[in-house]
Write an enzyme that holds these catalytic residues in place. Structure first.
Site, PDB file in Angstrom:
ATOM      1  N   GLU A 192       0.829  -1.196   0.207  1.00 17.51           N
ATOM      2  CA  GLU A 192       0.048  -0.052   0.040  1.00 17.51           C
ATOM      3  C   GLU A 192       0.997   1.096   0.129  1.00 17.51           C
ATOM      4  O   GLU A 192       1.994   1.089   0.611  1.00 17.51           O
ATOM      5  CB  GLU A 192      -0.899  -0.185   1.244  1.00 17.51           C
ATOM      6  CG  GLU A 192      -2.159   0.957   1.151  1.00 17.51           C
ATOM      7  CD  GLU A 192      -2.892   0.732   2.505  1.00 17.51           C
ATOM      8  OE1 GLU A 192      -3.368  -0.233   2.751  1.00 17.51           O
ATOM      9  OE2 GLU A 192      -3.389   1.706   3.362  1.00 17.51           O
ATOM     10  N   ASP A 243       0.248   5.289   0.599  1.00 19.20           N
ATOM     11  CA  ASP A 243      -0.762   6.192   1.146  1.00 19.20           C
ATOM     12  C   ASP A 243      -0.656   7.723   1.218  1.00 19.20           C
ATOM     13  O   ASP A 243       0.530   7.847   1.726  1.00 19.20           O
ATOM     14  CB  ASP A 243      -1.242   5.980   2.622  1.00 19.20           C
ATOM     15  CG  ASP A 243      -1.838   4.519   2.931  1.00 19.20           C
ATOM     16  OD1 ASP A 243      -2.512   3.948   1.998  1.00 19.20           O
ATOM     17  OD2 ASP A 243      -1.543   4.072   4.072  1.00 19.20           O
ATOM     18  N   GLU A 283      -2.753  10.599   3.383  1.00 20.34           N
ATOM     19  CA  GLU A 283      -3.668  10.911   4.390  1.00 20.34           C
ATOM     20  C   GLU A 283      -3.740  12.190   4.702  1.00 20.34           C
ATOM     21  O   GLU A 283      -2.750  12.766   5.221  1.00 20.34           O
ATOM     22  CB  GLU A 283      -3.842   9.767   5.596  1.00 20.34           C
ATOM     23  CG  GLU A 283      -4.025   8.386   4.994  1.00 20.34           C
ATOM     24  CD  GLU A 283      -4.267   7.567   6.240  1.00 20.34           C
ATOM     25  OE1 GLU A 283      -5.272   6.794   6.361  1.00 20.34           O
ATOM     26  OE2 GLU A 283      -3.566   7.684   7.134  1.00 20.34           O
TER      27      GLU A 283
END
Ligand SMILES: *[C@@H]1O[C@H](CO)[C@@H](O)[C@H](O)[C@H]1NC(C)=O
Length: 294
Positions: A107, A109, A111
């Site tokens: 993953e 990411d 955010e």
């Protein structure tokens, strides 16, 4: 033509070419959402504008929402133009990430942690390899991400993962297989984005709660073009691997200017970096040693 002119022409070509190739090709901006993406949940909380070339995710006290790419990709350059929730966004999180679907998943990411009106957003990034994350970095942005659209992108090839904000690298995760660190290389990923309530941890560590009297919270998106090597979820290797622009030599490392910009982000905007957290990691994580200034 005299030799003299040919020489000058060669000199010019040699100087212009690397610069011209170092920038990613211009991407079309008006690709409609539905060409590459589908809603993931709470379909009625996504609003479509301009024939779907712009969408809005809506969070209210009933639900957030999200979307995902139709295709899975093994390497590429993945970007999105996003305008974050304006005003009082404390407790909300807007995420833009790539993820594989297996149990030992990979993953990548972004955010975006909202805040009270006038207080700064935090951009948290993380990388999971083989199901393991714990590689958080946090920065403030050098602009207000709620005022305009900005471009958030990931360059992912077999050599590195680069997180970029408006073409400024804010993080690089080099392939450190030689140091025994897993690197995402064989699990195709889908692209995801979502807006949800995370007031148990997001703003000042969960101290600031979402003010539902300010709902609905809205994040806007554009730029649904995808520059990736499309693969089926089972495929280990992508046919075009090694042939696309993001694989080319000049994208295998940051150039001098990009390293300078990354250092600028690190020195001015970094709040947290797992690489320098000696309480949590008494020994420097091996991949961090690839970072030139750690
Ligand atoms: C919110 O604002 C406070 C006060 O300026 C700051 O400490 C915090 O880092 C900001 N961001 C988040 C997501 O908590």
């Amino acid at each position: 033509m005299s030799l003299h002119y040919i020489f000058i022409a060669l000199l010019l070509t040699a100087q212009l070419l690397p610069g011209a190739l170092a920038a990613p090709p211009r991407r079309p901006v008006d690709v409609p959402f539905g060409r590459n993406y589908v809603p993931t949940w709470a379909f009625d909380h996504i609003k479509y504008n301009n024939g779907g070339s712009e969408i809005q995710l809506v969070l209210d006290k009933y639900t957030g929402t999200g979307f995902q790419s139709k295709g899975s990709y093994l390497f590429g350059h993945f970007s999105m133009h996003i305008k974050m929730v304006a005003g009082d966004s404390a407790g909300t999180v807007t995420a833009f990430y790539l993820s594989s679907q297996n149990s030992e998943h990979d993953e990548i990411d972004f955010e975006f942690l909202g805040n009270r009106s006038g207080q700064p957003y935090i951009l948290q990034t993380n990388v999971y390899t083989g199901g393991k994350g714990d590689k958080e970095q946090r920065i403030y942005l050098w602009f207000d991400p709620t005022k305009d659209f900005h471009t958030y992108s990931v360059l992912w090839n077999a050599y590195q993962i680069v997180f970029l904000v408006d073409e400024v690298p804010i993080r690089v995760f080099k392939n450190s297989k030689d140091l025994g660190v897993k690197f995402p290389f064989d699990q195709p990923m889908k692209i995801y984005s979502s807006l949800w309530n995370a007031d148990d941890w997001a703003t000042r560590g969960g101290l600031e709660k979402t003010d539902w009297s300010k709902a609905p919270f809205v994040a806007s998106y554009r730029g649904f073009h995808v520059d990736g090597c499309e693969a089926s979820v089972q495929a280990r290797f992508c046919e075009s691997q090694g042939k696309r622009w993001w694989d080319q030599r000049q994208f295998r490392d940051l150039d001098a200017q990009q390293w300078r910009r990354l250092r600028w982000v690190r020195s001015k905007y970094t709040i947290y970096n797992y690489c320098t957290d000696r309480k949590r990691y008494p020994a420097v994580p091996p991949e961090c040693r690839r970072d030139r200034d750690i």
